[in-house]
Design a protein around this motif. Sequence first.
Motif, short mmCIF file in Angstrom:
data_model
loop_
_atom_site.label_atom_id
_atom_site.label_comp_id
_atom_site.label_asym_id
_atom_site.label_seq_id
_atom_site.Cartn_x
_atom_site.Cartn_y
_atom_site.Cartn_z
N ARG A 123 -7.82 6.27 -5.88
CA ARG A 123 -7.48 5.88 -4.52
C ARG A 123 -8.76 5.74 -3.70
O ARG A 123 -9.44 6.71 -3.43
CB ARG A 123 -6.55 6.91 -3.89
N TYR A 124 -9.06 4.50 -3.32
CA TYR A 124 -10.30 4.24 -2.59
C TYR A 124 -10.00 3.95 -1.12
O TYR A 124 -10.41 2.94 -0.55
CB TYR A 124 -11.04 3.05 -3.22
N ASP A 125 -9.27 4.87 -0.47
CA ASP A 125 -8.95 4.71 0.93
C ASP A 125 -10.12 5.15 1.80
O ASP A 125 -10.96 5.96 1.38
CB ASP A 125 -7.71 5.54 1.29
N ARG A 126 -10.17 4.64 3.01
CA ARG A 126 -11.26 4.94 3.94
C ARG A 126 -11.43 6.44 4.12
O ARG A 126 -10.46 7.17 4.34
CB ARG A 126 -10.96 4.29 5.30
N GLY B 80 -13.57 0.10 -0.13
CA GLY B 80 -12.43 0.84 0.36
C GLY B 80 -12.82 2.15 1.03
O GLY B 80 -12.33 2.47 2.12
N ARG C 287 -1.71 4.20 -8.10
CA ARG C 287 -3.18 4.22 -8.10
C ARG C 287 -3.76 5.47 -8.75
O ARG C 287 -4.99 5.57 -8.88
CB ARG C 287 -3.70 4.07 -6.67
N GLN D 191 -15.04 10.17 -3.23
CA GLN D 191 -13.63 10.43 -2.95
C GLN D 191 -13.40 11.88 -2.53
O GLN D 191 -12.56 12.17 -1.68
CB GLN D 191 -12.77 10.13 -4.18
N PHE E 269 0.82 -1.21 0.00
CA PHE E 269 0.00 0.00 0.00
C PHE E 269 0.86 1.27 0.00
O PHE E 269 0.42 2.32 0.43
CB PHE E 269 -0.94 -0.01 1.22
N GLU F 221 2.50 4.62 -1.08
CA GLU F 221 1.95 5.72 -1.90
C GLU F 221 2.98 6.08 -2.96
O GLU F 221 3.67 7.10 -2.88
CB GLU F 221 1.62 6.91 -1.01
#
Length: 719
Positions: free
Chosen positions: A30-33, A72, A26, A149, A20, A22
């Motif tokens: 970016r499908y982060d929380r 995500g 991506r 996002q 993961f 950076e």
Amino acid sequence: MKKKTVAFVLLACLFFTAAFAEDGYRLWLRYDRIPNGQMLAAYRSRIGSVAVLGQSPTLSVAGDELVKGLSGLLGIRQTTGATIGEHSIVIGTIAAPAIGGTGIETRGLGEEGFLIAFRKIAGKQCLIITGNTDKGVLYGSFYFLQQLQQQKNFASIPVASSPKLQLRVLNHWDNMNRSVERGYAGFSLWKWHLLPGYIDQRYIDYARANASIGINGTVVNNVNANALMLTKEYLVKVKALADVFRPYGIRLYLSAKFSAPIEIGRLKTADPLDPEVRDWWKKKIDEIYSYVPDFGGLLVKANSEGQPGPQNYRRTHADGANMLAEALAPHNGIVMWRAFVYSNEVPVDRTKQSYNEFKPFDGQFRNNVLVQVKNGPLDFQPREPFHPLFGAMPKTPLMMEFQLTQEYLGQGTQLVYEAPLMKEVLDADTYAYGKGSTVARVIDGSADRHTLTGIAGVSNIGDDRNWCGHPFAQANWYAYGKLAWDHNRSSEQIADEWIRMTFSNDPSFVGPVKQMMLSSRETMVHYMTPVGLHHIMGDGHHYGPSPWSDKLGRADWNPVYYHKADSLGLGFARNSKGTNALEQYAPEVRKIYEDLSDCPEEYLLWFHHVGWNYRMRSGRTLWNELCFRYYQGVEEVRAMQQLWNQTKSQVDEERFNHVRMLLSVQEKEAVWWRNACLLYFATFSKKPIPTDYAQPEHTLDYYKSLRFQFVPGNGNNGN
């Protein structure tokens, strides 16, 4: 804890961190929380499972993307199916009975538009993403995820959107040996030696990224084409790529070499009016479609920079384009025929030649031909006026060509956000049909009522881990796609959303970084080519300054051809007292630039040869204005460095350091540009650099002595 267990845990942690990292791979996907707890709770309360109504590869990837994104972003497991529950996200075309029965209207959306709306289905409140085709549903799905996002609320729903342009294409100047002409991000993505058996995951992620911004076509090989690309050996490889791209709504195109009938067909001629040649192309194109049934068509560079073309046989561009168009027409294929032509043997201002060659053939091209025109009349310079062909060929659809790869904009080392450049051209008024006849209206067909419309962007993508080399170069890929979909979008709006999806939604980060991006193009113009200077880059590779170059094989490859510095002044006179290139524009445009005193100063040296003591609007002389602009550009880069350094706590370490180091390189190169150019032009002006500026550390001879043997992207003759 046992030693083996400790070792396993440490190894797992290392793997998790690496997986993961950076590193930019991506992109903006970016499908982060979502860290905003209140927003996260609001989304979770209104978003349920994903229901896919219908079966197709495109609907399948749309559903998979939603599941991946929602899992995500929201941190809850998502699944797809056909069962509709409370708060389901329901995706499918308007033909699905459950969607069509809600009364949603999609008639104005065309083939690729989408609609997102809340409706009840069987008494259950749902969020519907729909369109007239599966592609519209896919684009709508990406749009919805992008809103999440950016942590947008649902106030904008319902939302409907459809593209302004029919063809939204990336041109890859990729060679078959995996080198990339004018490429600054590593080797080509396409591993021809492993195709068709091995499908790299990058091909899929490339398709995802393009679909997410509405790009629907890709030309996978260089416009300086190799005829072998049209042989069976490579068509099976092309088929494999097309099969990957198809579910994402992307059609594959090829660049064709005009002399292919000779090189791979063993004919004695490539004359477009020769029956045997025409028959060869018909059979070859039929063969291509046997491998790729939805093949988009051909891109052609002909009679330009040594490339063969119809003029070799005393035929016209229309003759050549129409021969290929005739063979493609039964398959609904198109020809993109490039208008980038000029000849050293023609004793006329190079910026006039493309217009002179193509204007006489307006209305003579078949209806499946697009003439692809660069944004300016020269060659992707940091700033050019719009190309005079826009608005001059009302009977011929013209296709815009922008260059995303930064051949003349600092290549791989400079942070230059190109959306302001693109908007400057798209919003320019051609006055071809009265006030408001913008370049955008010419290419979208609304000015001339054309139904075949398109735009092309020369790709800046390579196999570097972060795709584009410079982390901020990704923004130019993104901005191109967004403007190709809707040219009314603003540079500021596009930068804002790219930053939020690529880095952070924190306003204290977004605001300053956005301002840095928005000013970056003008900063680069200041330290490279201020006040309308152009094409003073290094020989061939176009890396760094070389305004003194005068020994290249043809006059119009030499920077001295363009700046025309002498003891009297500087600049290329293109008004009625010079080459009269302005005659190719509408009278209203000519009036803007014709007189020295009225000409906007950003184009002053493009259209006029100006005396060194000419008084600028600032009150400074031309010489002092040049000094001011060059030094201003360097200071602006230093301000960018300071701003970026302040973001250290808000950016991951890897990308922070990557940008930090490149900005340091950019600052050194800006100083190089400033010093080299001012020292050189001072030999004509006979004026010193004002003493209140830091004086150059080296002599002009030092800068002239610099040599660069292996600059990336320096292949073939040019584009």
